[in-house]
Design a protein around this motif. Structure first.
Motif, short mmCIF file in Angstrom:
data_model
loop_
_atom_site.label_atom_id
_atom_site.label_comp_id
_atom_site.label_asym_id
_atom_site.label_seq_id
_atom_site.Cartn_x
_atom_site.Cartn_y
_atom_site.Cartn_z
N UNK A 185 0.77 -1.23 0.00
CA UNK A 185 0.00 0.00 0.00
C UNK A 185 0.80 1.28 0.00
N UNK A 186 2.11 1.22 -0.16
CA UNK A 186 2.90 2.44 -0.13
C UNK A 186 3.27 2.94 -1.52
N UNK A 187 3.03 2.13 -2.57
CA UNK A 187 3.28 2.54 -3.94
C UNK A 187 4.74 2.65 -4.28
N UNK A 188 5.10 2.98 -5.47
CA UNK A 188 4.20 3.07 -6.63
C UNK A 188 3.93 1.70 -7.23
N UNK A 189 2.91 1.67 -8.08
CA UNK A 189 2.62 0.48 -8.86
C UNK A 189 2.96 0.78 -10.31
N UNK A 190 3.18 -0.26 -11.10
CA UNK A 190 3.68 -0.08 -12.45
C UNK A 190 3.02 -1.08 -13.38
N UNK A 191 2.53 -0.60 -14.51
CA UNK A 191 1.94 -1.47 -15.53
C UNK A 191 2.70 -1.22 -16.83
N UNK A 192 3.13 -2.28 -17.48
CA UNK A 192 3.86 -2.16 -18.74
C UNK A 192 3.20 -3.02 -19.80
N UNK A 193 3.15 -2.51 -21.02
CA UNK A 193 2.74 -3.30 -22.17
C UNK A 193 3.96 -3.34 -23.08
N UNK A 194 4.65 -4.47 -23.06
CA UNK A 194 5.93 -4.57 -23.78
C UNK A 194 5.78 -4.54 -25.29
N UNK A 195 4.68 -5.07 -25.81
CA UNK A 195 4.47 -5.09 -27.26
C UNK A 195 3.04 -4.64 -27.56
N UNK A 196 2.77 -3.33 -27.49
CA UNK A 196 1.42 -2.86 -27.78
C UNK A 196 1.06 -3.12 -29.24
#
Length: 95
Positions: A6-17
């Motif tokens: 709950x302290x962050x950050x979170x990360x989302x990646x799309x390697x091959x959009x």
């Protein structure tokens, strides 16, 4: 990466959009403890592999805790859509 502490950050990646596809960026606020604390949320969108500056930023947006005796929340904030043309992205805010 999901930050379960709950302290962050979170990360989302799309390697091959997929070229020509549209992706929706969303934030899910879930609290199941008794803290009753709201969350100040910030979102930054980066596109490409060498960009060091975000193409879009927003925040803080307050996501509120709801619930009866226990502080529970399932707020979902649809932030923006991101389209990839193969060279750059376009961000359309949804707020």
């Amino acid at each position: 990466m999901d930050d379960i502490t709950g302290t962050g950050p979170e990360n989302i990646n799309i390697d091959e959009p997929v070229v020509g596809s549209e992706y929706t960026v969303g934030v899910h606020f879930y609290a199941n403890d008794s803290s009753g604390m709201d969350a100040d949320v910030y979102v930054s969108v980066f596109c490409g592999t060498i960009d060091v500056d975000p193409v879009y930023e927003i925040g803080p947006i307050v996501l509120e805790t709801h619930g009866g005796g226990s502080a529970q929340s399932n707020d979902f904030w649809r932030v923006a859509t991101v389209s990839w043309d193969g060279y750059r992205c376009t961000v359309d805010p949804l707020t």
